[in-house]
Design a protein around this motif. Sequence first.
Motif, PDB file in Angstrom:
ATOM      1  N   SER A  74      23.318  83.805 -24.541  1.00 31.05           N
ATOM      2  CA  SER A  74      24.527  83.464 -23.802  1.00 31.05           C
ATOM      3  C   SER A  74      25.539  84.591 -23.871  1.00 31.05           C
ATOM      4  CB  SER A  74      25.182  82.222 -24.416  1.00 31.05           C
ATOM      5  OG  SER A  74      24.246  81.222 -24.683  1.00 31.05           O
ATOM      6  N   PHE A  75      26.404  84.642 -22.849  1.00 30.28           N
ATOM      7  CA  PHE A  75      27.540  85.572 -22.886  1.00 30.28           C
ATOM      8  C   PHE A  75      28.696  84.948 -22.120  1.00 30.28           C
ATOM      9  CE2 PHE A  75      25.085  86.669 -19.135  1.00 30.28           C
ATOM     10  CZ  PHE A  75      26.031  86.929 -18.157  1.00 30.28           C
ATOM     11  N   ASN A 102      25.576  79.043 -31.101  1.00 28.88           N
ATOM     12  CA  ASN A 102      25.124  77.754 -31.633  1.00 28.88           C
ATOM     13  C   ASN A 102      25.267  76.631 -30.604  1.00 28.88           C
ATOM     14  OD1 ASN A 102      26.377  79.009 -34.514  1.00 28.88           O
ATOM     15  ND2 ASN A 102      24.446  77.920 -34.699  1.00 28.88           N
ATOM     16  N   VAL A 103      26.403  76.619 -29.891  1.00 28.00           N
ATOM     17  CA  VAL A 103      26.647  75.459 -29.012  1.00 28.00           C
ATOM     18  C   VAL A 103      25.673  75.417 -27.835  1.00 28.00           C
ATOM     19  CG1 VAL A 103      29.032  75.009 -29.692  1.00 28.00           C
ATOM     20  CG2 VAL A 103      28.596  76.662 -27.879  1.00 28.00           C
ATOM     21  N   SER A 104      25.246  76.587 -27.326  1.00 33.78           N
ATOM     22  CA  SER A 104      24.328  76.558 -26.181  1.00 33.78           C
ATOM     23  C   SER A 104      22.997  75.875 -26.511  1.00 33.78           C
ATOM     24  CB  SER A 104      24.112  77.978 -25.642  1.00 33.78           C
ATOM     25  OG  SER A 104      23.084  77.955 -24.684  1.00 33.78           O
ATOM     26  N   PRO A 105      22.280  76.302 -27.574  1.00 37.35           N
ATOM     27  CA  PRO A 105      21.036  75.564 -27.864  1.00 37.35           C
ATOM     28  C   PRO A 105      21.285  74.138 -28.347  1.00 37.35           C
ATOM     29  CG  PRO A 105      21.409  77.300 -29.503  1.00 37.35           C
ATOM     30  CD  PRO A 105      22.429  77.502 -28.420  1.00 37.35           C
ATOM     31  N   PHE A 117      23.311  88.811 -32.681  1.00 45.73           N
ATOM     32  CA  PHE A 117      24.592  88.390 -33.263  1.00 45.73           C
ATOM     33  C   PHE A 117      25.539  87.833 -32.195  1.00 45.73           C
ATOM     34  CE2 PHE A 117      28.982  89.549 -34.703  1.00 45.73           C
ATOM     35  CZ  PHE A 117      29.056  88.631 -35.726  1.00 45.73           C
ATOM     36  N   ASP A 118      25.979  86.596 -32.408  1.00 46.81           N
ATOM     37  CA  ASP A 118      26.952  85.905 -31.554  1.00 46.81           C
ATOM     38  C   ASP A 118      26.447  85.609 -30.139  1.00 46.81           C
ATOM     39  OD1 ASP A 118      28.871  85.482 -33.439  1.00 46.81           O
ATOM     40  OD2 ASP A 118      30.385  86.799 -32.569  1.00 46.81           O
TER      41      ASP A 118
END
Length: 287
Positions: free
Chosen positions: A139-140, A127-130, A17-18
């Motif tokens: 991601s974090f 979503n934006v990273s992939p 999640f997130d």
Amino acid sequence: MIRIKVPATSANIGVGFDCMGLAVSLYSTITFEPSSDKLEIVGCPDEFKNEDNLVYQAFVKCCNFLNEPVPNVKITIDNTIPVARGLGSSAICIVAGLKGANTWFNGPLANDEILDLATQMEGHPDNVSPAIYGNLGVSFVDEDQNVQTVHFNVSPDLHFIAMIPNYKVSTEEARSILPNEMSYSDAIYQMSHLGALAKALELGDMKVIHSAIKDKMHEPYRATLIPDYKQAKEICKNSNGTMYISGSGSTMMAITADGMAADKIISDATKAFPDWEIHHLSVDKKG
Ligand code: HSE
């Protein structure tokens, strides 16, 4: 003319999640070119043809970040990804707008800077990273508010089947129904499952995927917003596949390592839900 192609993304993947998301082989293409008007937008409903358009908002954000004047621009949107279905349609707009402006000014920003700006706009990086890098991303946001992201290849043996309902789920509503707190034991459950899931997706290990994907943070609550959740899950289970809610829904994503099972899931889902879009997807590797 600047042409930016961005993949759809499937966030969360159960226990991520997130923070976890996958780029898949559905694309939108957005072009940017000089215009005599301040802003011209083509290819979307009239209500989005104004300065509040998310692609334009991201375009302006990037110009401001670069300390460049916002140019008059014509934006043409060729979108094949249904909105409010949990396939990253807002991430596509944000990434396209940022990349469009970055390219306009000859590309001074690297992808990690675009990721920081995109995450500021989206609120979470999954979503934006992939959408920027392709593949499976985890991601974090670090203590300096920069986004750290790592990527995994996904086993080519895995089949992803997007079952896209003909109804929307609002991300805002799907976030508002979640509890504010979780127990220490549930946090340990999520961490351990997420670590195992990332590796299992890389290996194509369906046995681990089946159990590691089972989420306690959002999916049990959000299943109530998708009237056909149980039936879709049953279809996947009957073919020994597994399923998760893509992003905040309404799309449900089936995973199987068996090509015949993938065909059966597609045929059963098409029969059960004749008005839905059902897509057999592969992983986008480039973003
Ligand atoms: N991680 C986000 C959520 C994705 O599940 O709410 C939707 O934007």
